[in-house]
Write a protein that holds these residues in place. Structure first.
Motif, mmCIF file in Angstrom:
data_model
loop_
_atom_site.group_PDB
_atom_site.id
_atom_site.type_symbol
_atom_site.label_atom_id
_atom_site.label_comp_id
_atom_site.label_asym_id
_atom_site.label_seq_id
_atom_site.Cartn_x
_atom_site.Cartn_y
_atom_site.Cartn_z
ATOM 1 N N GLY A 1 0.786 -1.239 0.000
ATOM 2 C CA GLY A 1 0.000 0.000 0.000
ATOM 3 C C GLY A 1 0.813 1.281 0.000
ATOM 4 O O GLY A 1 0.249 2.370 -0.037
ATOM 5 N N GLU A 2 2.130 1.201 0.101
ATOM 6 C CA GLU A 2 2.977 2.415 0.139
ATOM 7 C C GLU A 2 3.425 2.815 -1.277
ATOM 8 O O GLU A 2 3.619 1.956 -2.129
ATOM 9 C CB GLU A 2 4.253 2.147 0.963
ATOM 10 N N THR A 3 3.588 4.132 -1.459
ATOM 11 C CA THR A 3 4.161 4.585 -2.738
ATOM 12 C C THR A 3 5.258 5.598 -2.444
ATOM 13 O O THR A 3 5.295 6.184 -1.368
ATOM 14 C CB THR A 3 3.112 5.281 -3.646
ATOM 15 N N ASP A 4 6.141 5.782 -3.400
ATOM 16 C CA ASP A 4 7.059 6.918 -3.334
ATOM 17 C C ASP A 4 7.353 7.400 -4.750
ATOM 18 O O ASP A 4 6.899 6.804 -5.722
ATOM 19 C CB ASP A 4 8.340 6.598 -2.535
ATOM 20 N N LYS A 5 8.112 8.508 -4.826
ATOM 21 C CA LYS A 5 8.372 9.100 -6.144
ATOM 22 C C LYS A 5 9.441 8.280 -6.872
ATOM 23 O O LYS A 5 10.463 7.951 -6.292
ATOM 24 C CB LYS A 5 8.862 10.537 -5.947
ATOM 25 N N ARG A 6 9.143 7.929 -8.123
ATOM 26 C CA ARG A 6 10.238 7.336 -8.893
ATOM 27 C C ARG A 6 10.554 8.255 -10.066
ATOM 28 O O ARG A 6 9.652 8.865 -10.656
ATOM 29 C CB ARG A 6 9.922 5.914 -9.362
ATOM 30 N N VAL A 7 11.835 8.365 -10.359
ATOM 31 C CA VAL A 7 12.273 9.073 -11.561
ATOM 32 C C VAL A 7 12.519 8.008 -12.599
ATOM 33 O O VAL A 7 13.230 7.036 -12.339
ATOM 34 C CB VAL A 7 13.565 9.865 -11.281
ATOM 35 N N VAL A 8 11.896 8.167 -13.759
ATOM 36 C CA VAL A 8 12.082 7.155 -14.793
ATOM 37 C C VAL A 8 12.346 7.836 -16.124
ATOM 38 O O VAL A 8 11.654 8.768 -16.520
ATOM 39 C CB VAL A 8 10.878 6.168 -14.837
ATOM 40 N N MET A 9 13.411 7.391 -16.772
ATOM 41 C CA MET A 9 13.763 7.934 -18.093
ATOM 42 C C MET A 9 13.098 7.035 -19.132
ATOM 43 O O MET A 9 13.566 5.930 -19.390
ATOM 44 C CB MET A 9 15.283 7.943 -18.275
ATOM 45 N N LYS A 10 12.015 7.555 -19.722
ATOM 46 C CA LYS A 10 11.249 6.726 -20.668
ATOM 47 C C LYS A 10 11.785 6.909 -22.085
ATOM 48 O O LYS A 10 11.072 7.369 -22.981
ATOM 49 C CB LYS A 10 9.763 7.060 -20.571
ATOM 50 N N PHE A 11 13.057 6.553 -22.277
ATOM 51 C CA PHE A 11 13.632 6.587 -23.624
ATOM 52 C C PHE A 11 12.868 5.602 -24.499
ATOM 53 O O PHE A 11 12.433 4.555 -24.009
ATOM 54 C CB PHE A 11 15.090 6.102 -23.603
ATOM 55 N N PRO A 12 12.739 5.883 -25.813
ATOM 56 C CA PRO A 12 12.306 4.799 -26.686
ATOM 57 C C PRO A 12 13.255 3.610 -26.444
ATOM 58 O O PRO A 12 14.445 3.813 -26.193
ATOM 59 C CB PRO A 12 12.509 5.364 -28.099
ATOM 60 N N LYS A 13 12.725 2.385 -26.533
ATOM 61 C CA LYS A 13 13.554 1.233 -26.111
ATOM 62 C C LYS A 13 14.886 1.154 -26.855
ATOM 63 O O LYS A 13 15.922 0.832 -26.279
ATOM 64 C CB LYS A 13 12.774 -0.064 -26.335
ATOM 65 N N TRP A 14 14.857 1.465 -28.161
ATOM 66 C CA TRP A 14 16.100 1.337 -28.935
ATOM 67 C C TRP A 14 17.167 2.329 -28.491
ATOM 68 O O TRP A 14 18.350 2.134 -28.691
ATOM 69 C CB TRP A 14 15.842 1.520 -30.440
ATOM 70 N N LEU A 15 16.714 3.407 -27.843
ATOM 71 C CA LEU A 15 17.620 4.496 -27.480
ATOM 72 C C LEU A 15 18.268 4.294 -26.106
ATOM 73 O O LEU A 15 19.315 4.874 -25.804
ATOM 74 C CB LEU A 15 16.829 5.817 -27.527
ATOM 75 N N ALA A 16 17.645 3.460 -25.275
ATOM 76 C CA ALA A 16 18.130 3.309 -23.899
ATOM 77 C C ALA A 16 19.588 2.845 -23.884
ATOM 78 O O ALA A 16 19.948 1.909 -24.584
ATOM 79 C CB ALA A 16 17.256 2.295 -23.170
ATOM 80 N N PRO A 17 20.440 3.511 -23.068
ATOM 81 C CA PRO A 17 21.855 3.104 -23.051
ATOM 82 C C PRO A 17 22.051 1.674 -22.545
ATOM 83 O O PRO A 17 22.860 0.933 -23.066
ATOM 84 C CB PRO A 17 22.526 4.119 -22.126
#
Ligand code: GAP
Length: 456
Positions: free
Chosen positions: A345-361
């Protein structure tokens, strides 16, 4: 959209981009691409090359020298005209671009041969001191070839890659036996001694350009220009997948274009520091080839094989700053959202880099639940196998929750967890970056599973 400081801090923390020469106190406005930044940049360059060069039948590649005969820059006009006007503060001696000073006061800069006049009310933005009269400052980096530093040995670091493509036009025509229309493309480092670099990697003194010169018969310029505008839109929408509302298609009006250009469109982006140029496309007529013909004394004309007509081809030039594309990909990818934690039931802030899949390092992270030898026995060979097709990170430290968050923050599309059940059922848990949904997949099928996901 995140502010620029958020992106700069993430880039340093996670190894995308570091301040240049940091252990020596840095060098203003120089940046080094770290492990993830290097991969991200490679991915952009590879995709750009595939889209604009490899997949087309009308493009040929080139990799020309950075230091060229100075006559190249005489012919292109860079020696005479590649300058910004600057004004210096008489008090603090800081220098400013005159067009930036005028724009900051809501005044229109004039881009013509006459030196600008600065109204007396415009003072130094740093100390309010009086400014000198505007003076032209050439942006090319000068160097010397060999051991003598005199005029005869002076040379310049290229400020754009275009010159190399024009001086090799005849060579390429001869060896490839191409017919018009065709293009010459290259990606490479360029250098400009910018007066006011800044905004992270937006304006630096050393940067990369991907550009091509597309040689045409002048009677088809309007059609070809539209074709390239269409391709550029496809690049941003379908490949880079940016929010098209963040792009501005700025048609440069008569009187503001370079004197030789009959049409120029600047593709601008709504950066957190304002709407500014991302890249451009220009119809340069036969300006470059005619100048090189004149200065070199060589015949650079093309003979139409069907009509026998001999003429200088005209040129449409789409040009892309690789570093600006990378900055845009970071700004577009950045998301902050509430996400569930391991606690019920707990949440927290996540930072997510939603690169297109092909672009993700990093495309796939392998995360054994613990450092235990028995898990490594499965996880390490799996990582080795996947490395043949994907860029893979292997991480067995910290809690699994923290490791997921770390991978989210660098934009890894898939995390594979190897746990104690894996020893029995020979499966791993695959977690999707965007949906955070988890799925058990058989180890022997996981490579094909991922290939399919990356092809979607
Ligand atoms: N051959 C055409 C040409 O060089 P440009 O607009 O001067 O055109 C091309 O430069 C692109 O290079 C720009 O649209 C921008 O994306 C990028 N660029 C220019 N100066 C830059 C700088 N100082 N730092 C980073 N990128 C830069």
């Amino acid at each position: 959209m995140p502010d620029l400081d958020t992106i700069v801090s993430l880039c340093k923390r996670r190894g995308f981009i570091f301040p240049g020469s940091e252990i020596y106190g840095g060098l203003a406005n120089s940046w080094d691409y770290g492990p993830l930044g290097h991969l991200l940049k490679q991915n952009i360059k590879k995709a750009w090359w595939k889209f604009f060069v490899q997949e087309r039948e009308d493009m040929v590649p080139l990799d020309s020298a950075i230091i060229m005969n100075p006559k190249v820059w005489e012919a292109s006009g860079h020696l005479e005209n590649f300058s910004d006007e600057l004004a210096e503060c008489k008090e603090c001696h800081h220098r400013f671009r005159v067009d930036h000073l005028l724009e900051a006061k809501g005044l229109e800069p004039k881009y013509d041969k006459e030196p600008s006049k600065l109204p007396a009310k415009i003072k130094c933005p740093d100390c309010d001191g009086t400014l000198t009269e505007p003076k032209a400052f050439n942006l090319m980096f000068k160097t010397f070839i060999g051991t003598t530093e005199d005029g005869a040995s002076a040379a310049y670091l290229r400020p754009e890659t275009a010159g190399g493509m024009f001086v090799n036009f005849k060579n390429i025509l001869t060896v490839t036996r191409r017919k018009l229309p065709f293009g010459i493309a290259q990606i490479g480092k360029c250098f400009r001694n910018e007066i006011t670099p800044g905004n992270f990697i937006f304006r630096t003194r050393e940067f990369e350009i991907g550009e091509f010169e597309y040689f045409i018969n002048p009677n088809e310029w309007e059609k070809v220009f539209e074709m390239w505008l269409g391709e550029i839109k496809r690049w941003w929408k379908d490949i880079m997948r940016v929010n098209m509302d963040n792009l501005v298609w700025h048609e440069i009006p008569d009187g503001e274009r370079a004197h030789y250009s009959k049409r120029t469109v600047d593709i601008e982006y709504k950066y957190p520091f304002g709407t500014k140029e991302l890249h451009g496309i220009a119809y340069r007529t036969d300006f470059d080839l005619s100048r090189h013909e004149k200065v070199s004394g060589q015949d650079l004309k093309y003979t139409d094989p069907e009509t026998g007509e001999k003429f200088l081809p005209h040129v449409i030039e789409p040009t892309f700053g690789i570093d600006r594309m990378l900055l845009v990909s970071l700004l577009e990818a950045y998301h902050e959202e509430e996400a569930p934690t391991a606690e019920e039931g707990e949440t927290d802030k996540r930072v997510v880099m939603k690169f297109p899949k092909w672009l993700a390092p990093i495309q796939v992270a392998i995360l054994p639940l613990s450092k235990k030898e028995e898990l490594a026995k499965i996880a390490k060979p799996l990582a080795a196998e996947l490395r043949r097709d994907f860029s893979v990170d292997y991480d067995e430290t910290q809690s699994i929750g923290k490791r997921y968050r770390r991978q989210d923050e660098i934009g890894t599309p898939y995390c594979l967890t190897v746990d104690f059940d894996s020893l029995e059922d020979k499966k791993v848990t695959v977690r999707d970056r965007d949906t955070m949904k988890q799925e058990r997949v058989a180890i022997k099928e996981v490579k094909d599973y991922l290939k399919e996901k990356f092809n979607q």
